[in-house]
Structure formats: structure tokens, C-alpha cells
Design an enzyme around this catalytic site. Structure first.
Site, mmCIF file in Angstrom:
data_model
loop_
_atom_site.group_PDB
_atom_site.id
_atom_site.type_symbol
_atom_site.label_atom_id
_atom_site.label_comp_id
_atom_site.label_asym_id
_atom_site.label_seq_id
_atom_site.Cartn_x
_atom_site.Cartn_y
_atom_site.Cartn_z
ATOM 1 N N ASN A 9 -8.746 -6.790 -4.845
ATOM 2 C CA ASN A 9 -8.563 -5.990 -3.633
ATOM 3 C C ASN A 9 -9.325 -4.684 -3.831
ATOM 4 O O ASN A 9 -8.878 -3.819 -4.582
ATOM 5 C CB ASN A 9 -7.058 -5.727 -3.431
ATOM 6 C CG ASN A 9 -6.784 -4.725 -2.327
ATOM 7 O OD1 ASN A 9 -7.662 -4.421 -1.513
ATOM 8 N ND2 ASN A 9 -5.552 -4.216 -2.294
ATOM 9 N N LYS A 11 -9.831 -2.348 -1.758
ATOM 10 C CA LYS A 11 -9.303 -1.217 -0.980
ATOM 11 C C LYS A 11 -10.468 -0.489 -0.284
ATOM 12 O O LYS A 11 -11.428 -1.142 0.124
ATOM 13 C CB LYS A 11 -8.484 -0.301 -1.883
ATOM 14 C CG LYS A 11 -7.439 -1.079 -2.693
ATOM 15 C CD LYS A 11 -6.430 -0.227 -3.388
ATOM 16 C CE LYS A 11 -5.444 -1.113 -4.127
ATOM 17 N NZ LYS A 11 -4.334 -0.395 -4.720
ATOM 18 N N HIS A 89 0.124 -5.059 2.689
ATOM 19 C CA HIS A 89 -0.033 -4.322 1.427
ATOM 20 C C HIS A 89 0.787 -3.034 1.512
ATOM 21 O O HIS A 89 0.894 -2.432 2.583
ATOM 22 C CB HIS A 89 -1.515 -4.004 1.189
ATOM 23 C CG HIS A 89 -1.751 -3.440 -0.179
ATOM 24 N ND1 HIS A 89 -1.475 -2.131 -0.491
ATOM 25 C CD2 HIS A 89 -2.185 -4.016 -1.335
ATOM 26 C CE1 HIS A 89 -1.745 -1.923 -1.777
ATOM 27 N NE2 HIS A 89 -2.173 -3.053 -2.306
ATOM 28 N N GLU A 91 0.194 -0.123 0.748
ATOM 29 C CA GLU A 91 -0.537 1.037 1.285
ATOM 30 C C GLU A 91 -0.599 0.980 2.817
ATOM 31 O O GLU A 91 -0.625 2.018 3.480
ATOM 32 C CB GLU A 91 -1.931 1.116 0.642
ATOM 33 C CG GLU A 91 -1.822 1.578 -0.808
ATOM 34 C CD GLU A 91 -2.890 1.059 -1.751
ATOM 35 O OE1 GLU A 91 -3.929 0.553 -1.283
ATOM 36 O OE2 GLU A 91 -2.665 1.138 -2.978
ATOM 37 N N GLU A 159 4.074 -7.102 -5.486
ATOM 38 C CA GLU A 159 3.465 -5.892 -6.023
ATOM 39 C C GLU A 159 4.492 -4.763 -5.999
ATOM 40 O O GLU A 159 4.702 -4.131 -4.940
ATOM 41 C CB GLU A 159 2.261 -5.482 -5.174
ATOM 42 C CG GLU A 159 1.154 -6.515 -5.153
ATOM 43 C CD GLU A 159 -0.174 -5.892 -4.766
ATOM 44 O OE1 GLU A 159 -1.088 -5.918 -5.595
ATOM 45 O OE2 GLU A 159 -0.292 -5.356 -3.646
ATOM 46 N N GLY A 165 -1.697 1.076 -9.110
ATOM 47 C CA GLY A 165 -2.587 2.193 -9.419
ATOM 48 C C GLY A 165 -2.005 3.226 -10.367
ATOM 49 O O GLY A 165 -2.546 4.320 -10.503
ATOM 50 N N SER A 203 -1.446 -2.733 -11.487
ATOM 51 C CA SER A 203 -1.965 -2.333 -12.802
ATOM 52 C C SER A 203 -2.275 -3.507 -13.732
ATOM 53 O O SER A 203 -2.107 -3.403 -14.953
ATOM 54 C CB SER A 203 -1.007 -1.338 -13.476
ATOM 55 O OG SER A 203 -0.935 -0.132 -12.727
HETATM 56 P P1 PGA Z 1 -4.009 -1.866 -8.929
HETATM 57 O O1 PGA Z 1 -3.773 -2.266 -7.389
HETATM 58 O O2 PGA Z 1 -4.442 -3.113 -9.657
HETATM 59 O O3 PGA Z 1 -5.080 -0.806 -8.882
HETATM 60 O O4 PGA Z 1 -2.703 -1.360 -9.449
HETATM 61 C C1 PGA Z 1 -3.202 -3.497 -7.032
HETATM 62 C C2 PGA Z 1 -3.105 -3.617 -5.538
HETATM 63 O O5 PGA Z 1 -2.772 -2.633 -4.869
HETATM 64 O O6 PGA Z 1 -3.359 -4.702 -4.961
#
Ligand code: PGA
Length: 243
Positions: A9, A11, A89, A91, A159, A165, A203
């Protein structure tokens, strides 16, 4: 059997120049036994069409078309060459106030356009610390997964919001608990609940991927930061191939 999927992803990252990373990834994994999914920003979807990878959008509108300035429909994603779309997601849930009902409608729009919906769910740190993780998962599964979901048109990504992140990863026992719970709920509700692909996200890196992929009911990963370069994403793909 659930499919194994390493999913990237990107983003709001990625310019034309970033496509060279996909070329490197193709050189290493162009003939991988498992299908690799890349979810670049909308602007790069068409440019990814010539790669051997499955391509996904990161969001879609509930409508096929219409007066929705700045939005993108599932039909448009499919037209541009995508076969998947992420919906819900964290976010999007946080930045855009997306509700479970809206996410279910987006997933349904994805099915209507022939896309596979990757429906994302997960608890906040506050919810985990209050012992509410499985309640949150139940509410999100019940509200965000449409009745028309099946193992072919839907992937579930667990998640934990606090792991995205941050470099913080749940223990493998915590991941195992939640994934087993998700599997049970899917089996209660869908005749092919055992076949759904369940991704873990938050992560994931080359250094922890093998441990995470050894957890029962983890069929792959949704990877943010570590999917942006071939050097970081490749070891995760290798770990999943040999899991
Ligand atoms: P990350 O993000 O691997 O940077 O923690 C995962 C995601 O939001 O899909």
C-alpha cells in the site's frame, strides 16, 4: 485454500520515477508463484498495467459515476487496469470519517465493478488497552463486510491502528488470537469463510515477516512503508513464498 498475498500500500507516495522500483521488483519476482499486489496512488495505476503484478486502488466511491468532485469510482479503477481496491483503511476511517456502512457500500461498489475488495479493520491502542479488541473487530466485520462477500471477491486485512507506521508490532500470540477470531466469524457467516485470505498489516518488515507468516490464519501482509522500495519489499515476498 486462502490465497497467499503480499500487498503493498503505497498510500500518498509515488511519482513516475518510483516505477523503477517496480521494474526492480519484476526482475526479482516477475515469475513468483504467488500473486503480488501493488496499490499505488491513482495517478500510477495505468502506468502499472504492463507489470506482472496485480494492481489495486486505495479507495473508491460508492457510486459508479456522477457529481463527486475529486472522487474515483470502482469502475474507473477497473478501467485503468486495477483488479483490487482497498476499502476502510484506518487512515480513511480517521482522515475522512468513514463509517462501517460507507465501507460496506464501497466494497459492494467494488464487487459491482468486478474488483476484489480488501476490507481493512483494526482497533486503536485505546480500544486494545480497554480490552475491546475483539468487540471492535466484530462490529467492523459485521458493518463493513457486505452480505455478498465471498472468498473470491473479498480479502480481509487486520491492521491494528497503533501498529501502522509506528514500528510497533503485536506479539504473534496477539495476531493469532485476532486472526482466529476473524476466521471463526467469517465461517459463522459465510459458507466459504475458511477460504478467505486474511492479511496482517502494521509495521511488517523483512525482519519480522517470517514470524508473522508462521501465525495460523495469516495468509499474507498489507505493507505500507516497507513496500515503497524493492529492496524492502522483496524479503517480505520471499518470506511469504516460503511460509
Ligand atoms: P505500515 O502501513 O506497513 O507502514 O505500518 C501498513 C498499512 O497502513 O497498510
Amino acid at each position: 485454500m486462502p490465497r497467499k498475498i503480499p500487498a503493498g500500500n503505497w498510500k500518498m507516495n509515488g511519482l513516475q520515477s518510483t516505477l523503477s522500483e517496480l521494474k526492480t521488483l519484476e526482475d526479482k519476482h516477475g515469475d513468483a508463484d504467488i500473486a503480488i499486489l501493488i496499490c499505488p496512488p491513482f495517478t500510477l495505476i495505468s502506468a502499472c498495467e504492463d507489470t506482472p503484478f496485480d494492481i489495486g486502488g486505495q479507495d473508491c466511491h460508492t457510486a459508479e459515476s456522477g457529481a463527486h468532485t475529486g472522487d474515483i469510482s470502482a469502475e474507473m479503477l477497473a478501467d485503468a487496469g486495477a483488479s483490487y481496491v482497498l476499502v476502510g483503511h484506518s487512515e480513511r476511517r480517521t482522515d475522512h470519517g468513514e463509517t462501517d456502512a460507507l465501507i460496506a457500500a464501497k466494497a459492494q461498489a467494488a464487487y459491482n465493478a468486478g474488483l476484489i475488495a480488501v476490507i481493512c479493520i483494526g482497533e486503536t491502542l485505546q480500544e486494545r488497552e480497554a480490552g475491546k479488541t475483539l468487540d471492535v473487530i466484530d462490529t467492523q466485520l459485521a458493518g463493513s463486510v457486505p452480505d455478498k462477500a465471498d472468498a473470491q471477491n473479498t480479502v480481509i486485512a487486520y491492521e491494528p491502528v497503533w501498529a501502522i507506521g509506528t514500528g510497533k508490532v503485536p506479539t504473534t500470540a496477539q495476531i493469532a488470537d485476532v486472526h482466529a477470531h476473524i476466521r471463526r466469524r467469517l465461517q459463522d457467516r459465510f459458507t466459504d469463510g475458511a477460504e478467505f485470505t486474511l492479511l496482517y498489516g502494521g509495521s511488517v518488515k523483512g525482519s519480522n515477516a517470517a514470524d508473522i507468516f508462521a501465525v495460523p490464519n495469516v495468509d499474507g501482509a498489507l505493507v505500507g512503508g516497507a513496500s515503497l522500495t524493492a529492496a524492502d519489499f522483496s524479503p517480505i515476498i520471499v518470506a511469504l513464498e516460503s511460509a
